[in-house]
Design a protein around this motif. Sequence first.
Motif, mmCIF file in Angstrom:
data_model
loop_
_atom_site.group_PDB
_atom_site.id
_atom_site.type_symbol
_atom_site.label_atom_id
_atom_site.label_comp_id
_atom_site.label_asym_id
_atom_site.label_seq_id
_atom_site.Cartn_x
_atom_site.Cartn_y
_atom_site.Cartn_z
ATOM 1 N N UNK A 1 -145.203 -116.355 -34.516
ATOM 2 C CA UNK A 1 -145.157 -116.471 -35.972
ATOM 3 C C UNK A 1 -144.217 -117.625 -36.296
ATOM 4 N N UNK A 2 -144.717 -118.607 -37.030
ATOM 5 C CA UNK A 2 -143.886 -119.743 -37.426
ATOM 6 C C UNK A 2 -144.390 -120.317 -38.743
ATOM 7 N N UNK A 3 -143.658 -121.258 -39.296
ATOM 8 C CA UNK A 3 -144.068 -121.907 -40.537
ATOM 9 C C UNK A 3 -144.112 -120.950 -41.719
ATOM 10 N N UNK A 4 -143.177 -120.001 -41.759
ATOM 11 C CA UNK A 4 -143.160 -119.007 -42.836
ATOM 12 C C UNK A 4 -142.732 -119.670 -44.140
ATOM 13 N N UNK A 5 -143.494 -119.395 -45.188
ATOM 14 C CA UNK A 5 -143.179 -119.911 -46.527
ATOM 15 C C UNK A 5 -143.351 -118.788 -47.534
ATOM 16 N N UNK A 6 -142.580 -118.715 -48.600
ATOM 17 C CA UNK A 6 -141.615 -119.727 -49.005
ATOM 18 C C UNK A 6 -140.309 -119.560 -48.230
ATOM 19 N N UNK A 7 -139.627 -120.667 -48.094
ATOM 20 C CA UNK A 7 -138.294 -120.682 -47.517
ATOM 21 C C UNK A 7 -137.567 -121.909 -48.057
ATOM 22 N N UNK A 8 -136.279 -121.759 -48.243
ATOM 23 C CA UNK A 8 -135.465 -122.848 -48.772
ATOM 24 C C UNK A 8 -134.400 -123.183 -47.736
ATOM 25 N N UNK A 9 -134.381 -124.430 -47.287
ATOM 26 C CA UNK A 9 -133.404 -124.906 -46.310
ATOM 27 C C UNK A 9 -133.377 -124.024 -45.063
#
Length: 123
Positions: A13-21
């Motif tokens: 599992x990678x590239x999880x959005x939303x995320x900030x910094x």
Amino acid sequence: MTRNNEGRKRVIIEGVEPQVDGGRFPAKRVAGDVAVIEADIFTDGHDMISAVLLHRKSHEDRWSESPMKLIDNDRWSGQFPLEVLGRYVFTIDAWVDHFRTWHRDLKKRVDAQQDVALQLVIG
């Protein structure tokens, strides 16, 4: 539904959005919105994957579960309502789904009019 450890180790599992910094700060939304969470989820080989989005208010102990759906290639999406003002947390659980893999392969054999007696025993 049984989720064995073998399947969990094979799923990335990678590239999880939303995320900030890089997850250092919370993503902001408004009460009444729907939080839409996306991630790249994949495994080696051609096995089928299942995934769920676990979410809760940060002060609660009980997680709620929402299904995630494949939207394109290895990109998955799930959502949950932001009912009241406050901080929410979420995580993603994904695994190799052996039953879905068996079912997909069985359907292919049936469509090809092959003998499926052994596959039915395996299932």
